[in-house]
Design a protein around this motif. Structure first.
Motif, PDB file in Angstrom:
ATOM      1  N   THR A 188       0.819  -1.219   0.000  1.00  0.00           N
ATOM      2  CA  THR A 188       0.000   0.000   0.000  1.00  0.00           C
ATOM      3  C   THR A 188       0.848   1.262   0.000  1.00  0.00           C
ATOM      4  O   THR A 188       0.331   2.361  -0.247  1.00  0.00           O
TER       5      THR A 188
ATOM      6  N   THR B 147       2.372   3.811  -3.977  1.00  0.00           N
ATOM      7  CA  THR B 147       1.235   4.491  -4.594  1.00  0.00           C
ATOM      8  C   THR B 147       1.470   4.908  -6.038  1.00  0.00           C
ATOM      9  O   THR B 147       0.525   5.179  -6.771  1.00  0.00           O
TER      10      THR B 147
ATOM     11  N   GLN C  46      -2.373  -0.669  -7.699  1.00  0.00           N
ATOM     12  CA  GLN C  46      -3.288  -0.202  -6.658  1.00  0.00           C
ATOM     13  C   GLN C  46      -4.752  -0.377  -7.092  1.00  0.00           C
ATOM     14  O   GLN C  46      -5.618  -0.701  -6.271  1.00  0.00           O
ATOM     15  N   GLU C  47      -5.006  -0.180  -8.374  1.00  0.00           N
ATOM     16  CA  GLU C  47      -6.364  -0.392  -8.889  1.00  0.00           C
ATOM     17  C   GLU C  47      -6.727  -1.872  -8.798  1.00  0.00           C
ATOM     18  O   GLU C  47      -7.847  -2.233  -8.395  1.00  0.00           O
TER      19      GLU C  47
ATOM     20  N   ARG D  72      -5.450  -4.004  -6.726  1.00  0.00           N
ATOM     21  CA  ARG D  72      -5.574  -4.334  -5.307  1.00  0.00           C
ATOM     22  C   ARG D  72      -6.951  -3.970  -4.778  1.00  0.00           C
ATOM     23  O   ARG D  72      -7.560  -4.738  -4.026  1.00  0.00           O
ATOM     24  N   ARG D  73      -7.429  -2.794  -5.128  1.00  0.00           N
ATOM     25  CA  ARG D  73      -8.753  -2.376  -4.660  1.00  0.00           C
ATOM     26  C   ARG D  73      -9.836  -3.341  -5.144  1.00  0.00           C
ATOM     27  O   ARG D  73     -10.804  -3.617  -4.424  1.00  0.00           O
ATOM     28  N   THR D  74      -9.650  -3.859  -6.350  1.00  0.00           N
ATOM     29  CA  THR D  74     -10.643  -4.778  -6.920  1.00  0.00           C
ATOM     30  C   THR D  74     -10.649  -6.104  -6.180  1.00  0.00           C
ATOM     31  O   THR D  74     -11.696  -6.573  -5.724  1.00  0.00           O
TER      32      THR D  74
ATOM     33  N   HIS E 282      -9.603  -6.939  -3.315  1.00  0.00           N
ATOM     34  CA  HIS E 282      -9.854  -6.896  -1.876  1.00  0.00           C
ATOM     35  C   HIS E 282     -11.323  -6.639  -1.549  1.00  0.00           C
ATOM     36  O   HIS E 282     -11.669  -6.524  -0.367  1.00  0.00           O
ATOM     37  N   GLN E 283     -12.169  -6.596  -2.558  1.00  0.00           N
ATOM     38  CA  GLN E 283     -13.596  -6.475  -2.303  1.00  0.00           C
ATOM     39  C   GLN E 283     -14.118  -7.805  -1.757  1.00  0.00           C
ATOM     40  O   GLN E 283     -13.924  -8.854  -2.365  1.00  0.00           O
TER      41      GLN E 283
END
Length: 241
Positions: free
Chosen positions: A117, A120, A126-127, A129-131, A133-134
């Motif tokens: 994290t 950046t 990072q995009e 990762r956000r997906t 981790h849903q």
């Protein structure tokens, strides 16, 4: 007694030398410690706590033996094993920590995390990762039969390897401003993380004053351990041979 930190072992049946080094560490060194923190990427890739392959069972048994001996073990998910969850920890006696945690390290409040994290500038990662981790997507993934999950993960791994060849090194390293942000938001002046595979000790300036950041090493060519006691911390290496 010591407190030990490891990360980025990327354990896999394809690297028996790394596995052997890890098992020696678990049998000979770790039992002498008070606590062991695993800061992510213990495995090359983890597809679910229901994957009870002989290799995974061997690793689980090593942690189970260690916690049974009285050593407290803690785990923070990495970018390769973010699906490792409570079932694994229940079976091994480990404790799953949030992605960023503050611990008392011999009287020094210290923030610990995997480290992905902090990178950046790697916006595509990072995009991604956000997906992944849903929670709803992770639940859906776990509903897929194990053999299909293995195929999906294999394809993802190949894409990750291809993308790394085209990324600049500074993009894959931490963003100094984000390091300072995390230190200040947790009101600490010490940080320990892995992920970048660049073991070293760095200094940063924050609103709280001078801060220290220790980066753990990977286990590709040697074992890498951070050994801490009341006198301080030292990055150490162990031979894979």
């Amino acid at each position: 007694m010591t407190t030990l930190f490891i990360a980025d072992l990327h354990l896999s049946p394809l690297r028996p030398d790394i596995t052997a080094c890890f098992l020696r560490f678990m049998q000979e060194e770790a039992p002498m410690a008070k606590k062991l923190y695993v800061l992510g990427d213990l495995f090359e890739f983890w597809i679910g706590d229901d994957d009870n392959s002989p290799f995974n069972v061997t690793i689980k048994d090593a942690f189970k033996a260690l916690t049974a001996s009285g050593v407290a073990c803690y785990f923070i998910q990495g970018n390769r094993d973010f699906l490792l969850g409570q079932r694994f920890c229940k079976e091994t006696g480990m404790q799953l920590l949030p992605e960023t945690a503050v611990i008392d390290l011999y009287g020094t409040p210290t923030v610990i995390l995997h480290g992905d994290t902090l990178c950046t500038k790697d916006e595509k990662y990072q995009e991604f990762r956000r997906t992944v981790h849903q929670k709803w997507l992770q639940r859906l993934f776990h509903c897929i039969p194990l053999f299909i999950r293995k195929k999906i993960v294999s394809n993802v791994q190949n894409k990750i390897k291809q993308q790394k060849h085209f990324k600049q090194m500074e993009i894959m390293d931490v963003t100094p401003e984000e390091v300072v942000n995390v230190l200040e938001s947790h009101h600490v002046t010490h940080m320990i993380h892995g992920h970048t595979h660049r073991p070293n000790t760095h200094k940063h300036q924050t609103n709280q004053g001078s801060a220290t950041r220790i980066v753990l090493g990977d286990w590709y060519t040697q074992g890498s351990i951070l050994v801490c006691n009341e006198n301080g911390c030292e990055l150490q290496q162990r031979s894979l041979g």
